[in-house]
Design a protein around this motif. Structure first.
Motif, PDB file in Angstrom:
ATOM      1  N   GLY A 158      13.935  -5.462   1.823  1.00  0.00           N
ATOM      2  CA  GLY A 158      14.221  -4.837   0.537  1.00  0.00           C
ATOM      3  C   GLY A 158      13.188  -3.776   0.189  1.00  0.00           C
ATOM      4  N   MET A 159      11.913  -4.106   0.439  1.00  0.00           N
ATOM      5  CA  MET A 159      10.844  -3.140   0.184  1.00  0.00           C
ATOM      6  C   MET A 159      11.035  -1.896   1.048  1.00  0.00           C
TER       7      MET A 159
ATOM      8  N   ARG B 214      12.265   3.784   1.891  1.00  0.00           N
ATOM      9  CA  ARG B 214      13.029   4.806   2.616  1.00  0.00           C
ATOM     10  C   ARG B 214      13.737   5.747   1.644  1.00  0.00           C
ATOM     11  N   ALA B 215      14.074   5.224   0.458  1.00  0.00           N
ATOM     12  CA  ALA B 215      14.780   6.056  -0.525  1.00  0.00           C
ATOM     13  C   ALA B 215      13.833   7.043  -1.204  1.00  0.00           C
ATOM     14  N   MET B 216      12.529   6.873  -1.018  1.00  0.00           N
ATOM     15  CA  MET B 216      11.579   7.790  -1.650  1.00  0.00           C
ATOM     16  C   MET B 216      11.378   9.005  -0.751  1.00  0.00           C
TER      17      MET B 216
ATOM     18  N   ALA C  62       0.845  -1.199   0.000  1.00  0.00           N
ATOM     19  CA  ALA C  62       0.000   0.000   0.000  1.00  0.00           C
ATOM     20  C   ALA C  62       0.876   1.243   0.000  1.00  0.00           C
ATOM     21  N   THR C  63       1.914   1.225   0.817  1.00  0.00           N
ATOM     22  CA  THR C  63       2.807   2.377   0.896  1.00  0.00           C
ATOM     23  C   THR C  63       3.475   2.633  -0.450  1.00  0.00           C
ATOM     24  N   ARG C  64       3.959   1.560  -1.072  1.00  0.00           N
ATOM     25  CA  ARG C  64       4.660   1.737  -2.335  1.00  0.00           C
ATOM     26  C   ARG C  64       3.725   2.298  -3.404  1.00  0.00           C
ATOM     27  N   GLU C  65       2.503   1.767  -3.484  1.00  0.00           N
ATOM     28  CA  GLU C  65       1.595   2.225  -4.527  1.00  0.00           C
ATOM     29  C   GLU C  65       1.158   3.665  -4.294  1.00  0.00           C
TER      30      GLU C  65
ATOM     31  N   ASN D 264       8.901  11.012  -0.498  1.00  0.00           N
ATOM     32  CA  ASN D 264       7.565  11.241   0.046  1.00  0.00           C
ATOM     33  C   ASN D 264       7.105  10.115   0.968  1.00  0.00           C
ATOM     34  N   VAL D 265       8.058   9.305   1.450  1.00  0.00           N
ATOM     35  CA  VAL D 265       7.703   8.242   2.394  1.00  0.00           C
ATOM     36  C   VAL D 265       8.480   8.425   3.679  1.00  0.00           C
ATOM     37  N   CYS D 266       7.787   8.297   4.801  1.00  0.00           N
ATOM     38  CA  CYS D 266       8.464   8.296   6.093  1.00  0.00           C
ATOM     39  C   CYS D 266       8.038   7.023   6.810  1.00  0.00           C
ATOM     40  N   ILE D 267       9.005   6.318   7.388  1.00  0.00           N
ATOM     41  CA  ILE D 267       8.689   5.078   8.108  1.00  0.00           C
ATOM     42  C   ILE D 267       8.990   5.280   9.584  1.00  0.00           C
ATOM     43  N   LEU D 268       8.003   5.027  10.424  1.00  0.00           N
ATOM     44  CA  LEU D 268       8.225   5.032  11.867  1.00  0.00           C
ATOM     45  C   LEU D 268       8.112   3.591  12.344  1.00  0.00           C
ATOM     46  N   SER D 269       9.227   3.027  12.793  1.00  0.00           N
ATOM     47  CA  SER D 269       9.138   1.680  13.355  1.00  0.00           C
ATOM     48  C   SER D 269       9.105   1.788  14.881  1.00  0.00           C
ATOM     49  N   ARG D 270       8.909   0.655  15.546  1.00  0.00           N
ATOM     50  CA  ARG D 270       8.742   0.633  17.008  1.00  0.00           C
ATOM     51  C   ARG D 270       7.689   1.641  17.462  1.00  0.00           C
ATOM     52  N   THR D 271       6.664   1.823  16.644  1.00  0.00           N
ATOM     53  CA  THR D 271       5.661   2.838  16.942  1.00  0.00           C
ATOM     54  C   THR D 271       4.265   2.209  16.893  1.00  0.00           C
TER      55      THR D 271
END
Lengths: 989, 92
Positions: A227-228, A233-235, A185-188, A237-244
């Motif tokens: 890998g995904m 992360r290289a995009m 979903a994030t990638r699309e 317009n994407v931010c990833i919050l882990s441990r959240t």
């Protein structure tokens, strides 16, 4: 330190090159980075981690995720004590210290487990029914005893030394869950160009893929997910919050989340422990997955019983085999993968399926060594602190084992779809609740949408991402590349809410493991009329523990529906409310604690006050000098000295906190006429007047002074407490009632520093300090307004008196405040000028009979306060018409009076009531109450202001002041409210 | 919850102050209004389950008073405009 007996020789995502150590209940164990406390304990052969809430039954690790009901531990010591933390969510770091809870004296030998033997006597509702008499025993004996026996961990009694933060962020699409659906979903969505925030509670991306052996695009699920995540992360317009963990959804697409920033690091880390996020988004994709349900049979809570999916996670993600001789008990196809993976890891596996053989799709995934029993269920578990043997029914077969893996099917995580009021619906096909109508702003994909096929999940995630981007007005360029996962047999399930033998006996068939609710409790609730889902929950406490029934609710609804002979769709479900998972107060408060809890406002002269020993008091956000004690003076002595200095010579008080509003425009006077009960449009320029504002209902709202600085230029002061409310009221009146009036106004409270110079010497002293303004009485009489300079600083001077003395209020731009204050202090030094605080100010205004906050309590009219004569009858103003209601006139009104004690050495307190005769009780004996009481140095006895029924007619009467709370009664005489200079000669002279 | 301020755009609830029911108009001619009209304006309020027109002050923003139509069941805001005198409302 012992060997990790259950660690497999290879496999898993833990870092086997490093060995770290931790302690549990003081014993030292080894682990690898990447382990949770739960996986590390299992690796070391430890299943028993806690005692249950009510019966103190031994309990073990049951899950591998946030839904863990049993393995709750306490971390840290002292102020860092963190109770009720699921061991399944604690990442082990070197030196971690964890303790089991709810046991005494030790985990293995717990005295209160005697509760377990009494279980037949502790059914639902037991406490309510049993501990009723005598009533006083409830508070003194029963409740404290029950509280000690039942419960989870214990809170620290010290303040938390750790640092927390709060942060806000915005995105177009919020994706919750970084499993296969969430990643797709994030990638699309990101490919379409919208801003995506991907939030996941785990340290690694992949969701359940991190615990599966099945492959995606030929890679392990974890490797594919990693890998995904790298690609995302290289995009930009994407931010990833882990441990959240996203714990709640609130109105208007606002979400709350807690990020565990430093929890996986040693407490000495410089990072904040946690960060509380407020997330604003346009679209939600709920890809939070599903939670496996237990099966309900006698002894299903024994250590060594574990969810089938969790056992698989321990093998595949952590390289830990939690048992050698395993029974997998299921009503669905998913658990066959557990049987497969555990068998391949070297365990002896027996599979027990409640379904008929022909309904099962997954037999083919099992190695030949796995023995299968169909149309069988577990009726009994032997082994108290660990499973040793199970009995099957109806066959009676006994199987020796050290691990029982159970699966009752999967429950989609619907919390974030439900929090703002959408109701889930029962779906027979997946045997679960699903959200069929989540609204336009939210959608679900994967397990959260009851989709349990991996390829279908990937496709659904991609579709959800596209749809969310489209809802934000962004189309998708190009074609989607869907990854290809290993095909698995279809998921089939046949409901088994409880095994048939767990029908009607209190045999320890647990439905809610964390709150110790059994099938028997639900039966009792139904029998006693509490069978509706919402009633049963409250009657039995099912679903009310820290896991909020994540494991228990659906089984409970199934059992209730069976007991009542109606479908689940009619039994109803309970309401999902935030918070979905516990969050520390620290993470919600962030930095707003202690002295940073709220802003502190200080006047421009604050440093002078500090340097001169002021004791400060809080007035709203302001810090104000309360009094300035000298040497060994106490409060009373300092206040007395300050008052007498003003009355006999001169004093100065900081009044910068007054609300100040400046108005300009041809209609400014007209506007003020409509706001105040008295008129200002005809007041001369360079004059000031006391003014009173009413609310629309006719009660006094605020008082202050209005000064006219020019033909169309006014300046008003309002009370410190009402500064913002008055401004808001004025804006309302102008914008909503009378926008045609040509007037502009703004608050200048912070712009001006202000001080009141008061006392017989005030004119002489101020004349020495001020330039460009003649202060002689004829040139600058009472209520005159003028401008000049002090030490080169511009000042506005108002001859206004709150104390009743000859007095001037001096205003100067805040930057000059300290200089002007010091210049006046210097000019007054020879006359002994005395700084006075708010208490001396209160004493003097009381002596003068000036009303203030305690009298303007929202229940008093201008007439009640003796200000009725100010009310103009020639103009309309806010509150005029309601103030003239007949009910607000007449003898029953409480009116302002003064009080003095009959015996001059007696005192009385604010809030006490006035009665005619002591000892008479009833609802109507009070004739009024004391609003203000102070010791008056001028009179040398206590004085008070009171609101007294028909008070103006009762001067001279003797009444009793009573305060039954303090067992006090004092005789007082009713007098006029003005004690000092009733004719105003001092302030006018 | 967010309120779409006509000047400032979508802003969080924490910037606003609630101002009560906006469906009542202040009597146009205060001196001629009956006591019943005053009581109705000052005290009587409906409590609808559904759309409700109410005042909100953008106190932490542009200081405008707004008239907001909010569904009391879902908090969905369907309309937010600058507050102005009600038809028939006070001018004097």
């Amino acid at each position: 330190m012992s060997r990790q007996t259950n660690r497999l020789p290879e496999g898993g995502l833990v870092d086997r090159t490093q060995v770290i150590s931790f302690t549990f209940d003081g014993r030292k164990f080894k682990a690898h980075p990447g382990d949770t406390l739960a996986s590390a304990l299992l690796a070391n052969g430890i299943h028993l981690t806690g005692r249950s809430f009510k019966y103190h039954r031994p309990r073990g690790i049951y899950t591998a995720g946030a839904e863990e009901p049993n393995a709750l531990v306490t971390l840290g010591n002292g102020g860092r004590t963190e109770p009720n933390t699921p061991a399944t969510m604690v990442e082990v770091y070197d030196g971690l210290k964890a303790r089991s809870q709810n046991r005494w004296p030790s985990l293995k030998f717990d005295l209160l487990s005697v509760n377990s033997l009494l279980k037949p006597f502790f059914p639902a509702g037991f406490y309510y029914k049993t501990f009723m008499w005598p009533r006083s025993f409830w508070y003194r004996l029963y409740e404290p005893m029950i509280r000690r026996a039942a419960g989870l961990g214990t809170l620290a009694n010290e303040s938390d030394p750790d640092r927390y933060e709060t942060a806000h962020t915005q995105c177009d699409v919020l994706v919750v869950g970084a499993g296969p659906a969430g990643l797709m979903a994030t990638r699309e969505a990101a490919r379409a160009g919208v801003n995506v925030l991907l939030v996941d509670e785990q340290p690694l991306p992949g969701g359940h893929l991190t615990g599966e052996a099945d492959k995606v695009d030929g890679k392990s699920g974890a490797a594919w997910a990693a890998g995904m995540a790298d690609e995302l992360r290289a995009m930009e317009n994407v931010c990833i919050l882990s441990r959240t963990t996203v714990y709640g959804r609130y109105d208007g697409m606002t979400f709350g989340a807690v990020e565990r920033v430093g929890d996986h690091l040693s407490p000495d880390s410089a990072l904040p422990r946690q960060r509380g996020w407020t997330i604003q988004t346009r679209q939600l994709i709920n890809a939070a997955g599903a939670i496996e349900r237990p099966l309900v049979f006698a002894g299903n809570d024994r250590p060594g019983v574990m969810l089938a999916g969790a056992a698989r996670v321990y093998v595949n993600r952590y390289g830990v085999l939690p048992g050698r001789n395993v029974v997998v008990f299921t009503n669905n196809d998913d658990a066959y993968r557990t049987a497969r993976d555990l068998s391949q890891a070297g365990a002896n596996v027996t599979l027990v399926d409640s379904r008929a053989k022909e309904k099962v799709h997954s037999r083919g995934v099992l190695p030949a060594s796995v023995e299968m029993h169909f149309e069988q269920y577990i009726s009994k578990v032997k082994g108290r602190s660990h499973v040793g043997r199970v009995t099957l029914a109806p066959s009676g077969t006994e199987i020796a084992c050290d691990l029982v893996c159970v699966s009752g099917g999967w429950t989609p995580s619907l919390h974030l779809l439900s929090h703002v009021g959408h109701r889930p619906e029962w779906d027979e096909a997946s045997t679960s609740f699903v959200m069929k109508e989540p609204g336009d702003e939210a959608r679900a994909a994967g397990g959260a949408a009851a989709t349990f096929d991996l390829n279908e999940t990937l496709r659904e995630g991609s579709k959800a991402g596209k749809a969310a981007a489209e809802a934000c007005g962004h189309g998708i360029p190009g074609k989607t590349n869907l990854p290809k996962a290993d095909d698995l047999p279809a998921y089939h399930i046949e409901p088994l809410w409880r095994v048939p033998s767990a029908m009607s006996r209190a045999d320890g068939s647990f439905v809610d493991l964390q709150n110790d609710v059994t099938v028997a409790d639900l039966e009792l609730a139904t029998r006693e009329g509490f069978g509706h889902a919402e009633h049963a929950k409250r009657y039995t406490t099912l679903g009310m523990a820290t896991d909020q029934g994540k494991l228990a609710n659906v089984n409970a609804l199934g059992i209730l529906s069976q007991l009542q002979g109606r479908p689940i769709s009619e039994t109803g479900t309970t309401t999902f409310r935030p918070l979905t998972a516990p969050a520390a107060f620290g993470a919600i408060a962030g930095q707003a604690r202690g002295s940073a809890f709220r802003p502190i406002r200080r006047s421009a002269m604050h440093l002078w006050h500090e340097n001169h020993g002021a004791v400060f008091t809080q007035a709203g956000l302001w810090l104000r000098p309360y009094f300035y004690p000298r040497e060994d003076e106490d409060f009373a002595a300092a206040v007395k000295r300050e008052v007498l200095a003003v009355r006999s010579s001169i004093g100065m008080v900081d009044v910068s906190t007054l609300g100040k509003i400046e108005l300009k425009g041809p209609d400014a006077g007209n506007f003020l006429d409509r706001l105040y009960i008295n008129a200002f449009s005809k007041m001369k320029v360079h004059r000031a007047r006391y003014g009173v504002m009413l609310r629309e209902d006719g009660m006094v709202f605020d008082d202050g002074t209005v000064s006219r600085l020019g033909e169309s230029h006014y300046f008003i002061t309002v009370t410190t407490a009402n500064a913002s409310a008055v401004m808001q009221h004025m804006e309302f009146c102008h914008q909503v009632h009378w926008p045609h009036l040509d007037v502009q106004f703004c608050t200048v409270s912070e712009t001006w520093a202000a001080m009141a110079v008061a006392g017989p010497k005030a004119r002489d002293v101020l004349a020495r300090a001020v330039n460009g303004l003649h202060l002689e009485n004829h040139a600058f009489p009472f209520m005159a307004v003028g401008e000049g300079t002090i030490g080169g600083a511009p000042v506005r001077v108002f001859r206004i008196s709150f104390s009743g003395e000859l007095a001037y209020e001096v205003y100067t731009p805040a930057g000059y405040g300290a200089d002007v204050w010091e210049a006046i202090m210097a000019a007054g030094e020879s006359d002994g000028i005395t700084a006075y605080g708010t208490e001396a100010m209160t004493v003097m205004r009381t002596e003068k009979g000036h009303v203030a906050g305690p009298e303007l309590d929202g229940r008093t009219t201008a007439a009640d306060l003796g200000l009725g004569g100010m009310m103009s009858v020639r103009k309309n103003f806010i509150g005029r018409w309601m103030a003239s209601r007949s009910g607000l006139e007449g003898q029953d009104r409480l009116q302002l009076v003064g009080l003095k004690p009959v015996r001059s050495d007696e005192t009385f307190r604010m809030g006490a009531h006035l009665v005619k005769d002591i000892g008479v009780t009833g609802v109507d004996v009070s004739h009024g109450h004391i609003s203000t009481s102070v010791y008056s140095p001028t009179c040398d006895h206590f004085i008070g202001l009171a609101m007294l029924r028909n008070g103006r007619e009762r001067h001279g009467e003797t009444l009793q002041v009573v305060s039954p709370l303090h067992d006090e009664s004092v005789s007082v005489e009713v007098v006029g409210p003005v004690f000092s200079d009733p004719d105003g000669e001092k302030m006018r002279g | 919850m967010r309120i779409p301020c006509p000047w400032c755009g979508d802003r969080p609830l924490s910037e606003f102050t609630y101002g009560g029911d906006a469906s009542k108009a202040r009597p146009k001619n205060p001196e001629k209004a009956s006591p019943e009209e005053w009581v109705d304006y000052v005290y009587l309020r409906d409590n609808p389950a559904g759309k409700h027109t109410e005042y909100w002050h953008h106190s932490g923003g542009c200081r405008s008073w707004l008239m907001v139509t909010r569904d009391t069941r879902s908090h969905e805001i369907s309309r937010a405009v600058l507050a102005k005198p009600q038809p028939g409302g006070a001018t004097s």
